[in-house]
Write a protein that holds these residues in place. Sequence first.
Motif, short mmCIF file in Angstrom:
data_model
loop_
_atom_site.label_atom_id
_atom_site.label_comp_id
_atom_site.label_asym_id
_atom_site.label_seq_id
_atom_site.Cartn_x
_atom_site.Cartn_y
_atom_site.Cartn_z
N GLY A 4 0.82 -1.20 0.00
CA GLY A 4 0.00 0.00 0.00
C GLY A 4 0.85 1.25 0.00
O GLY A 4 1.98 1.25 0.48
N VAL A 5 0.29 2.32 -0.55
CA VAL A 5 0.93 3.64 -0.47
C VAL A 5 -0.04 4.54 0.29
O VAL A 5 -1.19 4.72 -0.12
CB VAL A 5 1.20 4.23 -1.88
CG1 VAL A 5 1.86 5.60 -1.76
CG2 VAL A 5 2.08 3.29 -2.70
N LEU A 6 0.41 5.06 1.43
CA LEU A 6 -0.45 5.90 2.26
C LEU A 6 -0.85 7.14 1.45
O LEU A 6 -0.01 7.93 1.04
CB LEU A 6 0.29 6.31 3.54
CG LEU A 6 -0.55 6.99 4.61
CD1 LEU A 6 -1.64 6.07 5.14
CD2 LEU A 6 0.33 7.48 5.76
N ALA A 7 -2.15 7.28 1.19
CA ALA A 7 -2.63 8.29 0.25
C ALA A 7 -3.24 9.49 0.95
O ALA A 7 -4.35 9.91 0.66
CB ALA A 7 -3.63 7.66 -0.72
N VAL A 29 -3.80 3.73 -0.11
CA VAL A 29 -4.42 3.45 1.19
C VAL A 29 -5.05 4.72 1.75
O VAL A 29 -4.35 5.69 2.05
CB VAL A 29 -3.38 2.89 2.19
CG1 VAL A 29 -3.99 2.68 3.56
CG2 VAL A 29 -2.80 1.58 1.66
N LYS A 30 -6.38 4.70 1.86
CA LYS A 30 -7.09 5.88 2.38
C LYS A 30 -7.82 5.56 3.68
O LYS A 30 -8.26 6.46 4.38
CB LYS A 30 -8.09 6.38 1.34
CG LYS A 30 -7.37 6.92 0.11
CD LYS A 30 -8.32 7.46 -0.93
CE LYS A 30 -7.54 8.03 -2.09
NZ LYS A 30 -8.35 8.38 -3.23
N LYS A 31 -7.98 4.27 3.99
CA LYS A 31 -8.68 3.87 5.22
C LYS A 31 -7.82 2.88 6.00
O LYS A 31 -7.14 2.03 5.41
CB LYS A 31 -10.01 3.19 4.86
CG LYS A 31 -10.99 4.09 4.14
CD LYS A 31 -12.36 3.41 4.06
CE LYS A 31 -13.43 4.36 3.58
NZ LYS A 31 -13.59 4.36 2.14
N THR A 32 -7.90 2.96 7.33
CA THR A 32 -7.08 2.09 8.17
C THR A 32 -7.41 0.61 7.94
O THR A 32 -6.55 -0.25 8.07
CB THR A 32 -7.27 2.42 9.66
OG1 THR A 32 -8.66 2.37 9.97
CG2 THR A 32 -6.72 3.78 10.00
N GLN A 33 -8.66 0.32 7.60
CA GLN A 33 -9.08 -1.07 7.40
C GLN A 33 -8.26 -1.77 6.30
O GLN A 33 -8.12 -2.98 6.30
CB GLN A 33 -10.57 -1.16 7.02
CG GLN A 33 -11.52 -0.62 8.06
CD GLN A 33 -11.82 0.87 7.87
OE1 GLN A 33 -10.90 1.67 7.91
NE2 GLN A 33 -13.09 1.23 7.68
N GLN A 34 -7.75 -0.97 5.35
CA GLN A 34 -6.98 -1.56 4.25
C GLN A 34 -5.66 -2.16 4.71
O GLN A 34 -5.11 -3.03 4.05
CB GLN A 34 -6.70 -0.49 3.18
CG GLN A 34 -7.92 -0.02 2.42
CD GLN A 34 -7.56 1.14 1.50
OE1 GLN A 34 -7.62 2.30 1.90
NE2 GLN A 34 -7.16 0.83 0.28
N LEU A 35 -5.13 -1.69 5.84
CA LEU A 35 -3.81 -2.14 6.29
C LEU A 35 -3.76 -3.65 6.50
O LEU A 35 -2.73 -4.29 6.25
CB LEU A 35 -3.39 -1.41 7.57
CG LEU A 35 -3.09 0.08 7.43
CD1 LEU A 35 -2.91 0.72 8.79
CD2 LEU A 35 -1.87 0.33 6.55
N GLY A 40 3.12 -4.80 2.86
CA GLY A 40 4.10 -3.73 3.05
C GLY A 40 3.41 -2.40 2.84
O GLY A 40 2.31 -2.33 2.30
N LEU A 41 4.08 -1.31 3.30
CA LEU A 41 3.48 0.02 3.22
C LEU A 41 4.54 1.05 2.87
O LEU A 41 5.64 1.04 3.42
CB LEU A 41 2.84 0.38 4.57
CG LEU A 41 2.16 1.75 4.67
CD1 LEU A 41 0.89 1.81 3.81
CD2 LEU A 41 1.82 2.07 6.13
N LYS A 57 -5.74 12.23 12.66
CA LYS A 57 -7.16 12.47 12.43
C LYS A 57 -7.88 11.20 11.95
O LYS A 57 -9.00 10.92 12.36
CB LYS A 57 -7.31 13.58 11.38
CG LYS A 57 -8.75 13.96 11.07
CD LYS A 57 -8.82 15.10 10.08
CE LYS A 57 -10.25 15.40 9.70
NZ LYS A 57 -10.35 16.47 8.70
N TYR A 58 -7.24 10.44 11.08
CA TYR A 58 -7.90 9.26 10.49
C TYR A 58 -7.53 7.94 11.17
O TYR A 58 -7.81 6.87 10.66
CB TYR A 58 -7.62 9.21 8.98
CG TYR A 58 -8.23 10.38 8.26
CD1 TYR A 58 -9.62 10.55 8.19
CD2 TYR A 58 -7.42 11.35 7.68
CE1 TYR A 58 -10.17 11.65 7.54
CE2 TYR A 58 -7.97 12.45 7.03
CZ TYR A 58 -9.35 12.60 6.97
OH TYR A 58 -9.90 13.69 6.33
N GLY A 59 -6.86 8.04 12.33
CA GLY A 59 -6.60 6.83 13.12
C GLY A 59 -5.47 5.94 12.63
O GLY A 59 -5.41 4.76 12.98
N PHE A 60 -4.56 6.51 11.83
CA PHE A 60 -3.49 5.69 11.26
C PHE A 60 -2.31 5.44 12.21
O PHE A 60 -1.59 4.47 12.05
CB PHE A 60 -2.94 6.33 9.97
CG PHE A 60 -3.74 5.97 8.76
CD1 PHE A 60 -3.59 4.73 8.15
CD2 PHE A 60 -4.63 6.88 8.19
CE1 PHE A 60 -4.32 4.40 7.02
CE2 PHE A 60 -5.37 6.56 7.06
CZ PHE A 60 -5.21 5.31 6.48
#
Length: 196
Positions: A4-7, A29-35, A40-41, A57-60
């Motif tokens: 994923g690429v943190l977007a 990656v826009k949502k934490t659920q995707q992790l 890898g990230l 803000k988005y809980g990452f």
Amino acid sequence: MKIGVLALQGAVSEHIRSLEQAGAEAVAVKKTQQLSELDGLVIPGGESTTIGKLMQKYGFIEQIREFSEAGKPIFGTCAGLIVLAKEIEGQEQPHLGLMDITVTRNAFGRQKESFEIDLPVVGIEQPIRAVFIRAPLIREIGADVEVLSVYNGEMVTAREGHLLVSSFHPELTDDYRLHEYFTQMVRQSKTGESKG
């Protein structure tokens, strides 16, 4: 193998392109659920303070720390390097505080002082093309951190186990070998191999 690429900010599509050239499946990656679906990230460049605030803000923050605790590889470029660092000079709070390095923000000056060079990197045969834009520097490293490249006597690429960072933007060139190096780290972690 999915990376994923943190977007939240930065050159997301360029990182995705480089990862795909390196043979990985890459997603924004826009949502934490995707992790939970990732092996890898990548944390791209941008403005580290803004990225830190958006991750909060988005809980990452906690989710990425757990991702790291699971031994899954993370690659931070430019601002992503700052976000991963345990200490940021002149700033009290680190963001993720995962990698045992101390960094200085904007160490190479302003945007107009951006430049491109060919940079030798440990573990990659020929020098890679590196683009420095308001780049941070690694000032100090912990005992388990391996320096992979140096520019003008300053540390600009480093690795600590499953964590990889670069001061520069490898995604802004057609040279995807640093992404290939990271993809290899992800592959090894997925198959349970040790660092090779």
